[in-house]
Design an enzyme around this catalytic site. Structure first.
Site, PDB file in Angstrom:
ATOM      1  N   CYS A   3       0.831  -1.204   0.000  1.00  0.00           N
ATOM      2  CA  CYS A   3       0.000   0.000   0.000  1.00  0.00           C
ATOM      3  C   CYS A   3       0.866   1.255   0.000  1.00  0.00           C
ATOM      4  CB  CYS A   3      -0.991   0.001   1.145  1.00  0.00           C
ATOM      5  SG  CYS A   3      -0.297   0.397   2.732  1.00  0.00           S
ATOM      6  N   ASP A  37       3.164   2.445   2.345  1.00  0.00           N
ATOM      7  CA  ASP A  37       3.564   3.140   3.572  1.00  0.00           C
ATOM      8  C   ASP A  37       4.188   2.164   4.566  1.00  0.00           C
ATOM      9  OD1 ASP A  37       2.472   5.792   3.029  1.00  0.00           O
ATOM     10  OD2 ASP A  37       0.523   4.810   3.158  1.00  0.00           O
ATOM     11  N   CYS A  65       4.077   8.461   1.530  1.00  0.00           N
ATOM     12  CA  CYS A  65       3.702   9.730   0.910  1.00  0.00           C
ATOM     13  C   CYS A  65       3.895  10.896   1.885  1.00  0.00           C
ATOM     14  CB  CYS A  65       2.252   9.664   0.455  1.00  0.00           C
ATOM     15  SG  CYS A  65       1.105   9.379   1.799  1.00  0.00           S
ATOM     16  N   CYS A 123      -3.004   6.905   6.915  1.00  0.00           N
ATOM     17  CA  CYS A 123      -1.652   7.247   7.382  1.00  0.00           C
ATOM     18  C   CYS A 123      -1.656   7.528   8.885  1.00  0.00           C
ATOM     19  CB  CYS A 123      -1.120   8.479   6.647  1.00  0.00           C
ATOM     20  SG  CYS A 123      -0.850   8.208   4.902  1.00  0.00           S
TER      21      CYS A 123
END
Lengths: 146, 421
Positions: free
Chosen positions: A33, A35, A60, A104
């Site tokens: 994904c 992260d 990101c 996140c």
């Protein structure tokens, strides 16, 4: 797309790095994904205060910013207080995140828990409210029909 | 509103580009020409009278509309000449996506009595992939032929995918992400041998690469003006004479009853002008871009470790570069480049709002974590060596900085140290 606070924490991330001989280390997320977060904690065994916290993140802009903010929020807190640093608290401190980036902040919360779990296991102690961390946080996004 | 009052774009005498917002001004290096391009001044100039003077409806009878009819006929001729086609085989659309939708859906419908099997590839643009998925939900079967590690179509796999009920093969001319140019002539020959229609999405290639529809056995071809220094919202579909494709947009009798709606006359004029300019300078542009592209590739690969070039090294668009930087993630890279004024793009999940990285990078066999760290820089004939140097100089520092923050890089360095001991 990002708030000024997110951009600030992305451009000038706080507490990037490693802690040698850390009290607890937690890595969560997966490359699929996009992260991965790793949190290092330095905890005073007697006072149970988090003296220092560092992170490394592959991800990101939001992933970097949430990691950075999470470290700021837990430094100086006791383990019990740090347990109250939720993903919502991280998001609020960053003046919000775009909807697709909410995961996140969940990852940041989970990374802290994962590092605390590692500490608890090493010390053979129990931390109230702490469950064995999931190695990954993923939301199930349903594609809309087209 | 005439202009955006918050953002001011400034171009100086040396054609340097700047973006000003409030008290801040940054130099802008535009390296995303695969996304869209600057409309050439000659194109704008050609279009303007068709807004203000020759504003008649080309379907009208009176003489006032004659210049509109003439202008459209001229563009049709320019495109037909560029493709080695006939003017009556060119149908104006609003762009590449509409053309792709039309080609696939109409061909599927028209030839359904012969069969319901369609072949395409794993690396098509979403305009094709999502249309194919739509057809698959509506009674058609779709085979996605894989590509090799360079993104080139496996011709053997294509041949094996052909069945008696195959009615259409759709393969993009050149890939929008990694720039790989497909063996279109060979694919066209295979399709012809088997009596199957051949469509190609040439949005990235038309006007950049020489194309002849007869030589390549192309039955349908999609293209768009805005990838060619033309206006957005206009393109065309080439349909070989004799194909019985129905109208996609129903309404009036425009485009020989096959594409209804009052024609975007200024856009069509712009399309004609940009194609004219592109065809006249194709060789020169390709030479210039190829030199700069190769310089960019050489410098990045030699100066930034743990980097790979995605796409074919030579069989690629002259303006395309696509890199994968190990241990870092694409969106972070793009934001940092943007802060330095560099406009690039990424096949990264995060930029598109979905969690999966580019389907193209996965299709060429990259693992997820490497596919996440991709960067596409696409040039134009206006790109200078100074801009490329500035970009690489910044890129080096940014990649280094992101790696120093990456747990994947930390693990890699530690495992390397262990090996050394």
């Amino acid at each position: 797309m990002y708030s000024e606070k997110v951009m600030d924490h992305f451009q000038n991330p706080r507490n990037v790095g490693e802690i040698e001989g850390a009290s607890g280390v937690g890595t969560v997320g997966n490359a699929k994904c996009g992260d991965i977060m790793r949190i290092y904690l330095d905890i005073d065994d007697e006072t149970r205060v988090i003296k220092d916290c560092k992170f490394k993140t592959f991800g990101c802009g939001a992933a970097v910013a949430t990691s950075s903010m999470a470290t700021e929020l837990v430094i100086g807190k006791t383990i019990e207080e740090a347990m109250k640093v939720t993903n919502k608290a991280v998001m609020e401190a960053l003046d919000g995140l775009p909807p697709v980036k909410v995961h996140c902040s969940l990852l940041a919360e989970e990374a802290i828990h994962s590092a605390l779990w590692d500490y608890a296991e090493k010390k053979g102690i129990q931390i109230e409210g702490l469950e064995k961390p999931k190695s990954d946080i993923s939301e199930h996004e349903e594609d809309e029909e087209y | 509103m005439v202009r955006d009052i918050e953002y001011i774009v400034i171009v100086d005498e040396a054609f340097n580009l700047y973006l000003r917002r409030g008290g801040f001004m940054k130099k802008v290096i535009y390296l995303d020409n695969a996304a869209t391009t600057k409309v050439r001044p000659e194109v704008v100039e050609a279009m303007l009278p068709y807004y203000t003077e020759y504003y008649g409806n080309p379907s009208s009878v009176y003489e006032f509309s004659t210049p509109c009819k003439k202008a459209m006929a001229h563009t049709r001729e320019v495109i037909a000449n560029a493709l080695g086609a006939k003017t009556e085989e060119i149908y104006f659309t609003n762009g590449g996506t509409e053309s792709d939708n039309w080609a696939l859906k109409a061909a599927a419908e028209a030839y359904a009595s012969k069969g319901k099997h369609i072949i395409t590839t794993t690396i098509e643009h979403h305009a094709i992939l999502h249309t194919a998925e739509y057809l698959a939900k509506n009674g058609y079967e779709v085979t996605y032929v894989p590509v090799d590690e360079n993104g080139s179509l496996n011709l053997e796999a294509l041949k094996q995918a052909i069945r008696p009920d195959t009615i259409l093969i759709s393969v993009m001319f050149a890939n929008n992400e990694i720039g790989t140019i497909q063996p279109i002539k060979e694919i066209g020959e295979i399709a012809k041998e088997h009596g199957i229609l051949f469509h190609t999405d040439a949005v990235q290639a038309f006007g950049h690469e020489p194309i002849n529809v007869d030589e390549y056995h192309i039955d349908m071809l999609s293209a768009s003006a805005h990838k060619l220094h033309g206006p957005k919202g206009v393109g065309f579909l080439y349909i070989r004479k004799g194909l019985k494709l129905r109208s996609f947009i129903h309404g009036g009798a425009q485009e020989r009853k096959r594409r209804a709606g009052t024609e975007n006359v200024p856009g069509i004029v712009g399309l004609g002008k940009c194609v004219e300019l592109a065809m006249a300078s194709m060789e020169e542009t390709k030479k210039k871009e190829t030199e700069l592209r190769d310089y960019l590739i050489e410098r990045v690969l030699s100066e930034i470790p743990y980097t790979r070039l995605n796409g074919h090294r030579t069989q690629r668009l002259s303006n395309n570069t696509n890199f994968a930087f190990q241990f870092i993630e694409g969106e972070s890279l793009l934001i940092m480049l943007d802060m330095a004024g560099i406009c690039g793009s990424s096949g990264s999940a995060c930029t598109s709002g979905s969690l999966d990285p580019s389907h193209v990078l996965l299709a060429i066999g990259l693992p997820h974590e490497i596919a996440h760290g991709s960067l596409r820089l696409t040039l134009s004939d206006e790109t200078t060596k100074e801009e490329i140097d500035y970009t690489i100089d910044n890129l080096k520092g940014i990649v280094e900085r992101l790696r120093s923050m990456s747990p994947l890089y930390e693990d890699f360095v530690k495992s390397r140290e262990k090996k050394d001991i």
